[in-house]
Design an enzyme around this catalytic site. Structure first.
Site, PDB file in Angstrom:
ATOM      1  NE  ARG A 196      -2.418  -1.676   3.484  1.00  0.00           N
ATOM      2  CZ  ARG A 196      -2.183  -2.850   3.649  1.00  0.00           C
ATOM      3  NH1 ARG A 196      -2.690  -3.664   2.801  1.00  0.00           N
ATOM      4  NH2 ARG A 196      -1.497  -3.065   4.725  1.00  0.00           N
ATOM      5  CD  GLU A 252       4.675 -10.280  15.012  1.00  0.00           C
ATOM      6  OE1 GLU A 252       3.397 -10.104  14.338  1.00  0.00           O
ATOM      7  OE2 GLU A 252       5.350  -9.419  14.665  1.00  0.00           O
TER       8      GLU A 252
END
Length: 183
Positions: A68, A105
């Protein structure tokens, strides 16, 4: 040209954003900017705010982050009369490339730019993206560009996800979140 429908980007975003509860997982409220980008007046208002922030940060070149950030960064670069550097996810560009890996993560990821195709030495690049979350992608893009001799003079995003520590990973005074800067 008619009068502008929105006074600022925060108003345009607030009017058009779609909030999706429990996506991509339970407990997460996803802020979908797709309706903002699809509305000509809202999109123009957001691009205008992004462009002003990039001017204020002294951009010579806009860096748009996959994916984006490409949409937003390209519109900003066009509005400002500058070039756009597409910073891609690993494996999307033909070799040779320059790569910067970073931790997530749940594993690792990498960003790439074409090697030797754009002279970045001494260029002041402002990185443009839709959302700041943990800051890992913007930080990796910074390291990538600095390894090529560019100076990342700032970061301009539409939204920030609070509580994930992204802001703290970036240099003080170099972040503009347009949803809060012109409210």
């Amino acid at each position: 040209m008619t009068a502008q429908k929105y006074a600022n980007a925060a108003e345009a975003i607030g009017d058009k954003i779609r909030l999706v509860p429990d996506f991509p997982e339970p407990g997460v409220l996803f802020e979908d900017l797709t309706p903002v980008l699809a509305d000509a007046e809202a999109f123009a208002t957001v691009v205008s705010s992004l462009s002003q922030a990039c001017r204020d940060l002294g951009a010579d070149l806009i860096g748009g982050l996959d994916a984006r950030g490409f949409l937003l960064g390209s519109a900003v670069a066009f509005d400002m009369g500058l070039g756009i550097l597409a910073i891609r996810k690993q494996g999307k560009l033909p070799p040779p490339v320059i790569t910067e890996e970073y931790s997530l993560e749940y594993g690792t990821a990498a960003l790439e730019i074409p090697a030797g195709q754009t002279d970045l030495q001494g260029k002041r690049v402002v990185l443009v993206d839709d959302v700041l979350a943990t800051g890992g992608t913007l930080l990796a893009a910074t390291k990538l560009l600095e390894s090529c001799g560019a100076e990342v003079s700032g970061y301009v995003v539409v939204l920030e996800v609070p509580g994930l520590g992204g802001r703290e990973k970036l240099r003080d005074g170099s972040l503009v979140v347009i949803n809060e800067s012109d409210a």
